[in-house]
Scaffold this motif. Structure first.
Motif, PDB file in Angstrom:
ATOM      1  N   LEU A   6      -1.962   4.242   7.115  1.00 15.58           N
ATOM      2  CA  LEU A   6      -2.115   5.062   6.113  1.00 15.58           C
ATOM      3  C   LEU A   6      -1.014   6.300   6.181  1.00 15.58           C
ATOM      4  CD1 LEU A   6      -5.822   4.857   6.878  1.00 15.58           C
ATOM      5  CD2 LEU A   6      -5.067   5.325   4.429  1.00 15.58           C
ATOM      6  N   HIS A  41      -4.887   8.960   1.363  1.00 12.74           N
ATOM      7  CA  HIS A  41      -5.251   8.532   0.153  1.00 12.74           C
ATOM      8  C   HIS A  41      -5.741   9.598  -1.058  1.00 12.74           C
ATOM      9  CE1 HIS A  41      -6.172   3.807   1.038  1.00 12.74           C
ATOM     10  NE2 HIS A  41      -4.895   4.002   1.079  1.00 12.74           N
ATOM     11  N   GLU A  56       0.777  -1.281  -0.072  1.00 13.36           N
ATOM     12  CA  GLU A  56      -0.097   0.071   0.067  1.00 13.36           C
ATOM     13  C   GLU A  56       0.752   1.191   0.039  1.00 13.36           C
ATOM     14  OE1 GLU A  56      -3.997  -0.574   2.394  1.00 13.36           O
ATOM     15  OE2 GLU A  56      -2.522  -1.361   3.474  1.00 13.36           O
ATOM     16  N   ARG A  86      -0.846   6.733  -6.486  1.00 19.41           N
ATOM     17  CA  ARG A  86      -1.873   6.031  -6.337  1.00 19.41           C
ATOM     18  C   ARG A  86      -3.099   6.762  -6.974  1.00 19.41           C
ATOM     19  NH1 ARG A  86      -4.971   3.690  -2.434  1.00 19.41           N
ATOM     20  NH2 ARG A  86      -3.197   2.714  -1.112  1.00 19.41           N
ATOM     21  N   GLY A 136      -8.912   5.562  -4.034  1.00 21.79           N
ATOM     22  CA  GLY A 136      -8.699   5.547  -2.692  1.00 21.79           C
ATOM     23  C   GLY A 136      -8.925   3.800  -2.527  1.00 21.79           C
TER      24      GLY A 136
END
Lengths: 125, 527, 447
Positions: free
Chosen positions: C412, C165, B337, B349, B352
């Protein structure tokens, strides 16, 4: 003082050192119902050949390239609420912008009304 | 006693009346109107029951909403009926033939929907510990295997959310690869018949787009291509089979030529359906290709999405793939990730979480249902059907390019010249015949283009009826019945809509009526 | 194969009609040396029954968050989806229709989109909304691009409290354009000084509310500072249920709202497909990316809906399009519209209030545990705890005991010692009192 035309169907009307620019009646007919005109901002410095405006019909968007260099001193803000003016009166109230031209010889290689008429007739054949 | 009471069982033979009748409600039998949801509410109605909140001390930091939102209150049956009524105003592949070129409107199997909703698949949270989602990661890995095998490519980036998003992924990988080798290239070559997304994507990656003209046979002009190629070319974006429904016969040469100057070959995979199991893009020199799972692998189009656009990548581009991706770790499957370790060179990326899992499930179910044998049959039947239509209409419509087509048949509008009927008018008349129109005015290189893609899931009887209907309409157009076309459609929930008015004065949301009208509106909504 | 109607005999007849001898004759344009003669190295076709079994096996290898106490959030939230929503989106006419390019036979999709746009505009307090984007993160990136176009400026300031993100997708989207970002670090404690970075060069400031750590912010002052510099304020909302309880971004002065609509009507589905929301002011609408549905009339004067302003889009503007995005999240936006219609004004506000009361109840129980600190002064249905141990290990241990006990911030925001012990915990209407008690008791054991 008379209209001059480009091969891309823009017209220019030079009064003193101020050029008013729009698209020809032939062009509006080809585009169909104009729904929006994106005009430049007053104060923009535009070089000959730069994108000056965008004319949108329902199905197409066409860039309008400036036939002259200079500073944008006025834009037709009425088009925002009434883009239909381009269809109804392309050569007068449907103008896009006024540019203070730096070099009036920019207009030298443009067509006069008669030549443009012949040019357009050639396209339709 | 004879009983002569009871209902009549034959229609009365009396009607001289006009067949068009206006109804009080505006409905026409099964064609049922529904006002906007905002015109149907009555404050205080409830559509979702829930427990009352425990009284607590607010921790909202003084941000409590003060003004009403303006949403209507409705009960469950009202909402259900509203959307059922709306649904019936839509055409759909389940209901009829949908030959929309370049969109691959094929059968959407319901097993795909069923498995996508299984507990343990459809309800997984994306941030669960990976130890609790091993089946999900296995599923992604398995789909990746199918995609790589089908395309003959070594790697696949799973996360792009749609075709255009996949293009962006591919071109970003290309740019990242050039930058990693210290090169700053500036141009992308695109055939003039390309999908509009290709130039839009290239522009978003900072590339200037140069169009390459087509030859008379509808394929890219190799001489013009050679002239445009140079050390400043980052790559070429080519759809194959192309947007004219033709296989680019020189595809390998194109790949070699672009590789020769150090560029990459991006293949727009929108039309993969035509070549499944017959040729692998990896054998044609492709470096990156997106796969529209919602087209080729039948995850439904859903009225415009959601889609999924995984991108297969060559060895050269694979290191630059976006995060996240699934790897095989010591304790089963793992998720990478972050941009470090195995993803040190990743260009970033794209969305999401981990990709369009709901679409992955459906696509894998579709692939397993078909298997290697079924996949090949898809391509064969899709191409067979398109050629069947081509041959069935060739004497009535002009094919701009001669010969065999792939999965879609392309015609121009030269037949209609002088009839006063345009491609659009013809399409609207097809609606009355019960068809969804074909793709029109695309590709731009063909005048008044009609692009017909029947897909493999249509029967011969459907195709025969369609051909018959088209021939009937074309004859009608040629015999001067232009009014019939200009006023079409006659039998749709709406006649032609004023798109000019919509664009000139965009009204993009409902606005509450002025107070004086409120009562009247709620009355009519209640009826 | 059950999905393909032709019999062998029909195929032969059709080939004859086409005028070729065999199916191979239709594939001769493929270079000979590249043609596949045999089958791909993949299994053969399967019956529906077997396929279903295969997927049941895969599903059994996962832990369904609906089967255990679940407190996961971080931008994706577990909510109850009414059965009507899932039923309607499976109707053929919605499920198997294409983009509504033929409005006469697509009024169902179009009217629903118009209703969606209106609902999104209402809850965000904005004038207009588009027909949806891929997800919240891509909406955020598109909002930044849009702000750069509107202002003709090239820099965006990104709050450190934006979902990582969203920040990463924005970076990725912008990396090859002329636009750049100024990224502030996550501000776990203390206020973030965004205003220090606002100058006449800044196209927009991107701030999230509730932020990534769950905290609520009154953004009105920031909006004013932005506007004084000609800068736009982009507000990101990834828990839309919060809009039923708190002041909308529009009221606080947002110019663009980028949101994630998953909470309303869309299943968690391991992260996608979701539904990105994008709302703005009417005057910016021509710079807005994505599809738009507009109201008009048909030839007979009946109200109807069409896709409009499509000249912004890539199929017409090509390299000058506002975005390369082609699809919206059609079916997910429909699910959103149905669920929101069922909720209505009273339902959305009640759902929001229920979520908040659940979170407050849970927070009170958790912060009473020795060594556990609640970081938030304010929150909606999610908050951040500082544990006396590594949060990722705690989550693993909770998982082993059948509790999905939140998202470790380090997943994250890795490699930051300040984040190692932080745990994001969400509580929605789906968790019961006993779920909460189990969580609290188990967390005590784990710590």
């Amino acid at each position: 003082m008379s209209y001059k035309f480009t091969e891309d169907h823009e017209w220019v009307l030079l009064e003193g050192d101020v050029a008013t620019i729009g698209i020809s009646d032939y062009a509006q007919g080809q585009l169909g119902d104009v729904v929006y005109v994106e005009v430049p901002t007053v104060g923009d410095e535009i070089a000959k050949g730069d994108e000056l405006a965008v004319v949108e019909s329902v199905k197409a968007a066409s860039e309008v390239y400036s036939p002259v260099s200079g500073e944008v001193i006025d834009v037709n803000t009425e088009l925002e609420g009434a883009p239909t003016m381009v269809n109804e009166d392309a050569m007068e109230s449907g103008w896009f912008a006024r540019i203070k031209v730096t070099n009036s010889s920019d207009l030298d290689d443009l067509m006069d009304e008669a030549t443009y008429k012949t040019f357009v007739e050639g396209l339709d054949e | 006693m004879l009983n002569n009471k009871g209902r009549p069982t034959q229609p009365a033979a009396i009607s001289e009346m006009d067949t068009v009748v206006e109804t009080f409600t505006g409905n026409k039998g099964l064609e049922l109107e529904s006002p906007l949801i905002f015109e149907q509410g009555v404050p205080g109605r409830v559509g979702v029951d829930m427990v009352d909140p425990q009284p607590v001390k607010s921790r909202l930091g003084g941000l409590e909403r003060k003004d009403p939102i303006g949403l209507p209150d409705l009960s469950e049956p009202q909402v259900l009926r509203h959307f059922v009524r709306l649904s019936r105003q839509n055409y759909a592949i389940d209901a009829g033939f949908y030959p929309l070129g370049s969109c691959t409107m094929k059968h959407n199997p319901r097993i795909n929907e069923k498995v996508a909703r299984l507990a343990g698949l459809g309800d997984l949270h994306p941030m669960q510990p990976t130890s609790t989602v091993q089946g999900a990661l296995e599923l992604i890995d398995s789909l990746a295997h199918w995609l790589k095998t089908i395309t003959g490519m070594p790697a696949v980036a799973m996360s792009p959310a749609a075709g255009a998003h996949g293009e962006l992924c591919g071109v970003m990988a290309i740019r990242a690869a050039h930058e990693a080798s210290g090169e700053s290239r500036t141009r992308i070559l695109v055939p003039e018949s390309a999908h509009g997304t290709n130039p839009a994507t290239a522009a978003l990656c900072g590339y200037k787009v140069d169009a390459v003209p087509a030859r008379k046979d509808g394929r890219m002009d190799l001489d013009a291509f050679a002239e445009q190629l140079g050390p400043d070319v980052a790559g070429v974006m080519l759809t194959n089979p192309n947007t004219c429904g033709l296989f680019e016969t020189d595809v390998k040469k194109i790949a070699d030529m672009v590789h020769e100057v150090g560029g990459y070959f991006y293949c727009d995979g929108a039309n993969l359906n035509a070549i499944l199991g017959r040729v692998r893009p990896g054998d044609l020199g492709v470096d990156a290709m997106h796969i529209n799972l919602h087209k080729t692998f039948s995850t439904p189009h859903g009225g415009g999405g959601p889609g999924a656009g995984p991108v297969v990548l060559s060895e050269a581009l694979a290191p630059f793939a976006p995060i996240p991706f699934v790897t095989h770790g010591e304790n089963g499957f793992d998720l990478v990730e972050q941009r470090s370790g195995a993803a040190a060179k990743s260009f970033g990326r794209m969305k999401g979480y981990h990709g369009q899992m709901g679409m992955f499930i459906r696509a894998l179910a579709y692939m397993q249902s078909h298997g290697a044998d079924g996949l090949r049959q898809i391509a064969e039947d899709a191409v067979l059907n398109a050629n069947y239509i081509r041959v069935g209409l060739e004497d009535k419509l002009n094919s701009p390019f001669e010969g065999i087509c792939m999965h879609e048949a392309l015609f121009d509008d030269s037949t209609l010249k002088g009839t006063g009927v345009t491609t659009l008018d013809l399409a609207k008349a097809m609606i009355d015949e019960g068809y969804h129109p074909m793709t029109m005015y695309f590709p731009l290189v063909v005048h008044g283009a009609m692009l017909i893609e029947p897909t493999e899931s249509e029967s011969r009887q459907t195709l025969d009826q369609f051909i018959g209907s088209m021939r009937h309409l074309l004859d009608k157009a040629k015999t001067g019945e232009s009014d019939y076309f200009l006023s079409a459609p006659h039998y749709a929930p709406r006649r032609r809509l004023d798109e000019t008015g919509a664009a000139r004065n965009p009204l993009l949301r409902w606005v509450p009526p002025e107070p004086a009208e409120t009562e009247e509106t709620s009355l009519s909504a209640a009826s | 194969m059950r999905y393909m109607p032709h019999t062998a005999a029909e195929r032969e007849e059709m080939l004859t009609k086409i005028g070729v001898g065999s199916i191979d004759d239709l594939f001769t344009d493929i270079p000979e040396e590249s043609r596949l003669e045999g089958l791909l190295d993949l299994p053969l076709h399967e019956s529906e029954m077997v396929v279903e079994k295969n997927f049941r096996k895969l599903a059994a290898k996962n832990l369904s968050p609906y089967s255990v106490p679940c407190f996961l959030g971080a931008g994706a939230y577990q909510h109850h989806v009414p059965s009507v929503a899932d039923h309607i989106i499976q109707r053929s006419e919605f499920l198997t229709a294409y983009t509504p390019y033929q409005p006469e036979i697509s009024q169902g999709t179009l009217q629903a989109l118009f209703e969606f746009q209106t609902q999104v505009a209402l809850i965000t307090g904005m004038e207009v909304a588009n027909a949806s984007m891929y997800d919240g993160a891509t909406s955020c990136a598109e909002a930044v691009l849009m702000a750069c176009r509107v202002t003709r400026r090239k820099k965006a300031v990104i709050s450190g409290n934006l979902h990582p993100h969203y920040r990463d997708v924005t970076h990725t989207t912008l990396q090859f354009t002329e636009f750049e970002t100024i990224d502030l670090p996550p501000a776990v404690s203390g206020a973030e000084r965004v205003d220090d970075h606002i100058t006449s060069e800044i196209a927009c400031v991107v701030a999230q509310n509730p932020d990534f750590f769950g905290r609520l912010h009154d953004l009105s002052a920031l909006a004013e500072e932005c506007h004084a510099a000609g800068t736009l304020l982009v507000v990101v909302v990834n828990e839309v249920v919060s809009l039923g309880a708190i002041t909308s971004p529009g009221e606080m002065g947002a110019d663009i709202v980028a949101g994630e609509g998953q909470s309303i009507g869309v299943p968690l589905s391991f992260g996608g497909p979701y539904v990105g929301l994008l709302a703005t002011r009417q005057k910016f609408v021509r710079q807005m990316p994505g599809r738009l549905c507009g109201q008009t009339v048909d030839q007979d004067g009946k109200r109807g809906f069409v896709l409009t302003l499509s000249t912004r889009e890539q199929h017409i503007r090509r390299e000058k399009a506002t975005s390369n995005i082609c699809t919206n999240a059609g079916l997910c936006s429909l699910a959103f519209t149905i669920h929101m219609s069922l909720l209505g004004e009273s339902g959305l506000t009640k759902l929001a209030s229920l979520n908040h009361s659940q979170a407050v109840t849970l927070a009170e129980k958790l912060e009473a545990i020795d060594g556990v600190d609640l970081l938030n002064d304010s929150f909606f249905n999610e908050f951040t705890l500082r544990l006396p141990m590594n949060a990722a290990s705690a989550v693993e241990k909770l998982g082993e005991k059948g509790i999905l006990g939140g998202v470790p911030v380090s997943r994250l925001i890795p490699d930051d010692p300040e984040m190692a012990n932080l745990l994001l915990v969400a509580a929605t209407e789906t968790c019961s009192a006993s779920d909460m008690d189990d969580f609290v008791a188990t967390l005590k054991e784990v710590l």
